[in-house]
Design a protein around this motif. Structure first.
Motif, mmCIF file in Angstrom:
data_model
loop_
_atom_site.group_PDB
_atom_site.id
_atom_site.type_symbol
_atom_site.label_atom_id
_atom_site.label_comp_id
_atom_site.label_asym_id
_atom_site.label_seq_id
_atom_site.Cartn_x
_atom_site.Cartn_y
_atom_site.Cartn_z
ATOM 1 N N ASP A 268 0.815 -1.218 0.000
ATOM 2 C CA ASP A 268 0.000 0.000 0.000
ATOM 3 C C ASP A 268 0.849 1.268 0.000
ATOM 4 O OD1 ASP A 268 -2.335 -1.460 0.005
ATOM 5 O OD2 ASP A 268 -2.590 -1.381 2.183
ATOM 6 N N LEU A 269 0.283 2.326 -0.582
ATOM 7 C CA LEU A 269 0.970 3.619 -0.669
ATOM 8 C C LEU A 269 0.443 4.534 0.427
ATOM 9 C CD1 LEU A 269 3.013 5.127 -2.544
ATOM 10 C CD2 LEU A 269 1.025 6.108 -3.702
ATOM 11 N N PRO A 270 1.293 4.952 1.374
ATOM 12 C CA PRO A 270 0.817 5.775 2.500
ATOM 13 C C PRO A 270 0.587 7.231 2.112
ATOM 14 C CG PRO A 270 3.176 5.403 2.680
ATOM 15 C CD PRO A 270 2.717 4.597 1.500
ATOM 16 N N ILE A 271 -0.162 7.921 2.955
ATOM 17 C CA ILE A 271 -0.436 9.340 2.759
ATOM 18 C C ILE A 271 0.798 10.148 3.159
ATOM 19 C CG2 ILE A 271 -1.322 9.851 5.059
ATOM 20 C CD1 ILE A 271 -3.209 10.889 1.941
ATOM 21 N N TRP A 272 0.990 11.281 2.498
ATOM 22 C CA TRP A 272 2.138 12.144 2.790
ATOM 23 C C TRP A 272 1.835 13.027 3.983
ATOM 24 C CZ3 TRP A 272 3.711 17.309 0.271
ATOM 25 C CH2 TRP A 272 5.071 17.578 0.518
ATOM 26 N N GLY A 273 2.739 13.076 4.949
ATOM 27 C CA GLY A 273 2.566 13.900 6.140
ATOM 28 C C GLY A 273 2.977 15.337 5.887
ATOM 29 N N VAL A 274 2.233 16.020 5.054
ATOM 30 C CA VAL A 274 2.582 17.372 4.629
ATOM 31 C C VAL A 274 1.977 18.419 5.570
ATOM 32 C CG1 VAL A 274 0.577 17.531 3.122
ATOM 33 C CG2 VAL A 274 2.550 18.953 2.628
ATOM 34 N N THR A 275 2.629 19.545 5.674
ATOM 35 C CA THR A 275 2.077 20.694 6.404
ATOM 36 C C THR A 275 1.502 21.666 5.385
ATOM 37 O OG1 THR A 275 3.716 20.449 8.162
ATOM 38 C CG2 THR A 275 2.586 22.568 7.987
ATOM 39 N N MET A 276 0.193 21.934 5.510
ATOM 40 C CA MET A 276 -0.485 22.787 4.543
ATOM 41 C C MET A 276 -0.742 24.171 5.136
ATOM 42 S SD MET A 276 -0.692 20.508 2.198
ATOM 43 C CE MET A 276 -1.745 21.241 0.952
ATOM 44 N N ARG A 277 -0.840 25.153 4.263
ATOM 45 C CA ARG A 277 -1.195 26.506 4.719
ATOM 46 C C ARG A 277 -2.645 26.547 5.194
ATOM 47 N NH1 ARG A 277 1.948 28.423 0.031
ATOM 48 N NH2 ARG A 277 3.833 29.447 0.802
ATOM 49 N N SER A 278 -3.511 25.800 4.494
ATOM 50 C CA SER A 278 -4.921 25.775 4.871
ATOM 51 C C SER A 278 -5.131 24.807 6.028
ATOM 52 C CB SER A 278 -5.770 25.338 3.677
ATOM 53 O OG SER A 278 -5.497 23.979 3.357
ATOM 54 N N LYS A 279 -6.311 24.818 6.600
ATOM 55 C CA LYS A 279 -6.657 23.928 7.712
ATOM 56 C C LYS A 279 -7.429 22.703 7.223
ATOM 57 C CE LYS A 279 -4.824 26.670 10.732
ATOM 58 N NZ LYS A 279 -3.568 26.293 11.416
ATOM 59 N N THR A 280 -7.378 22.431 5.925
ATOM 60 C CA THR A 280 -8.102 21.298 5.364
ATOM 61 C C THR A 280 -7.619 19.990 5.984
ATOM 62 O OG1 THR A 280 -8.310 22.476 3.266
ATOM 63 C CG2 THR A 280 -8.745 20.110 3.238
ATOM 64 N N ALA A 281 -8.560 19.187 6.465
ATOM 65 C CA ALA A 281 -8.197 17.918 7.105
ATOM 66 C C ALA A 281 -7.667 16.932 6.065
ATOM 67 C CB ALA A 281 -9.416 17.329 7.815
ATOM 68 N N MET A 282 -6.717 16.123 6.493
ATOM 69 C CA MET A 282 -6.093 15.142 5.613
ATOM 70 C C MET A 282 -6.783 13.797 5.740
ATOM 71 S SD MET A 282 -3.452 16.473 4.018
ATOM 72 C CE MET A 282 -2.388 15.063 3.689
ATOM 73 N N ARG A 283 -6.821 13.051 4.654
ATOM 74 C CA ARG A 283 -7.224 11.655 4.696
ATOM 75 C C ARG A 283 -6.068 10.831 5.266
ATOM 76 N NH1 ARG A 283 -12.721 10.918 4.017
ATOM 77 N NH2 ARG A 283 -13.475 12.084 2.219
ATOM 78 N N THR A 284 -6.382 9.659 5.762
ATOM 79 C CA THR A 284 -5.332 8.787 6.301
ATOM 80 C C THR A 284 -5.321 7.413 5.643
ATOM 81 O OG1 THR A 284 -6.816 8.031 8.069
ATOM 82 C CG2 THR A 284 -5.393 9.915 8.562
ATOM 83 N N THR A 285 -6.323 7.100 4.828
ATOM 84 C CA THR A 285 -6.410 5.783 4.201
ATOM 85 C C THR A 285 -5.340 5.629 3.126
ATOM 86 O OG1 THR A 285 -8.806 5.810 4.535
ATOM 87 C CG2 THR A 285 -7.927 4.177 2.989
ATOM 88 N N PRO A 286 -4.561 4.540 3.149
ATOM 89 C CA PRO A 286 -3.544 4.345 2.103
ATOM 90 C C PRO A 286 -4.182 3.980 0.768
ATOM 91 C CG PRO A 286 -3.687 2.397 3.485
ATOM 92 C CD PRO A 286 -4.585 3.430 4.119
#
Length: 422
Positions: A268-286
């Motif tokens: 599986d390909l994991p999600i990138w732990g990026v820091t965004m300028r916006s407060k948009t929530a990140m998905r966590t599902t690979p």
């Protein structure tokens, strides 16, 4: 050295590891070429699954494991996990000899590490091999390299030799050393089919001693194949399967997927732990991926005709092949591959991040008619990233199934997979 051997990108990492550590552990899926690659470096070999000697080797391992380690170095111990006691024996011998490059261990299963097994830290260097990328199978010109992209090189151009027909063939055939030289697609696909059958009927019950239902394994693999290159939760896969198997549970699905990961089949390909300028929530599902796109192709009953009539599936399988190659190339640079997706549905297919923090964003598109939309998405994504914390991207790129590699006026690269290398 085998004159028929196709050099692997992992060769240089193995060479470096042998110069820096007492032993090297090479892991990865069965049939991906680990043993053949290790043999290029080994001066002596021990095949734990040799049909004439396997029983004697296991007895010797239980009585005097050090005896099995005697031989010219580097000494290859193939499928070492059949006798887990060899792990500590190797670690101890490395400590005693105080020399580098003593052993090469290969294995296609993640072993259960007992409480008395040493971690191997500082003695045993680990690396993962995957199936062959297009550059390794001599099907990419290598005119555009990840190294150059990260270094900010400009003015690069290239021309892929791969037609859409050949790309279909490479998807169905896969990157297995036994199939990359095969011209007959039916024979190549039969080889992949046999691999899948061994996993289903044998490996899944041998990986950790748990008996597993082959019919369930087959259904699960088909479900993953149907969701290839897509972020899908275990609960969704369970829903797909529960219609025909009401006794399935979340726990069972998790157990089966865990076993497939131990066999290096699910990747599986994991999600990138990026820091965004916006407060948009990140998905966590690979994102769901198998170790090679040919496995999904076989499970889906794909063929050239079917893929040409189902371009959505074709595109997802192509994305899976691109991710496989990116992982091979990124690993060579001490990097990893991720993807980005937030809860608003914004997505980037692949993020390659190096150990020094540099990163690049990649969209995967089959044809040139999708280029403009992909470029705009990458540029939009770049604006969202908090570059004070993450740094600016080293590059933005679209990896395609087309022929011409070039850099657009907006700075976004268009790179055929048949031009890419590490």
């Amino acid at each position: 050295m085998n004159t028929d051997y196709l050099p692997r990108i992992a060769d240089k990492k193995i060479s470096l590891a042998l110069q820096s550590a007492g032993a090297v552990l090479i892991v990865g899926p069965k049939w991906c070429g680990k043993t053949e690659t290790a043999k290029q470096f080994a001066k002596s070999t021990l095949f734990m699954q040799h049909p004439d000697f396997a029983e004697n080797y296991l007895k010797m391992a239980s009585l005097k494991p050090s005896e099995l380690l005697e031989g010219e170095t580097p000494r290859l111990i193939d499928e070492w996990q059949d006798a887990p006691v060899l792990w500590n024996a190797v670690r101890f011998t490395v400590d005693q000899r105080k020399k580098r490059g003593q052993f090469i261990l290969t294995g296609s299963v993640v072993p259960k590490m007992g409480k008395n097994m040493h971690s191997g830290t500082g003695r045993i260097s680990r690396l993962t091999m995957r199936t062959m990328s297009l550059f390794e199978s001599n099907e990419s010109t290598g005119e555009i390299s990840l190294t150059d992209l990260f270094d900010g090189k400009t003015g690069m151009i290239g021309t892929s030799k791969q037609t859409i027909d050949k790309i279909v063939y490479m998807l169905l055939r896969g990157g297995w050393p036994e199939t990359v030289k095969e011209k007959n697609i039916e024979i190549a696909m039969k080889t992949v089919f046999d691999y899948v059958e061994v996993v289903i009927s044998d490996d899944m019950s041998r990986v950790d001693g748990k008996k597993r239902n082959p019919a369930r394994v087959r259904s699960l693999l088909r479900a993953i194949a149907r969701h290839i290159a897509s972020p899908v939760k275990n609960s969704t896969i369970l829903g797909d399967l529960a219609t025909n198997d009401e006794t399935l549970s979340d726990k069972t699905i998790a157990d089966y997927i865990s076993a497939l990961k131990k066999l290096y089949v699910v990747d599986d390909l994991p999600i990138w732990g990026v820091t965004m300028r916006s407060k948009t929530a990140m998905r966590t599902t690979p994102k769901r991926h198998l170790t090679d796109p040919s496995i999904a192709s076989v499970l889906l009953g794909a063929s050239k005709e079917k893929l040409f009539n189902d371009f959505k599936t074709f595109g997802l399988l192509f994305e899976s092949m691109v991710v496989r190659d990116l992982r091979v190339y990124a690993d060579s640079l001490n990097g990893n591959v991720f993807y980005y997706r937030d809860k608003l549905g914004n997505e980037v297919d692949a993020i390659v991040e190096l150990s020094d923090g540099r990163w690049g964003a990649i969209e995967v598109k089959m044809g040139g008619d999708e280029e403009e939309k992909a470029a705009l998405n990458l540029l939009k994504f770049k604006k969202k990233v908090d570059m004070e914390k993450m740094g600016a991207p080293s590059f933005l790129a679209i990896v395609t199934a087309t022929q011409i590699a070039y850099q657009r006026d907006d700075g976004v690269w268009v790179i055929p997979l048949g031009c890419l290398k590490d």
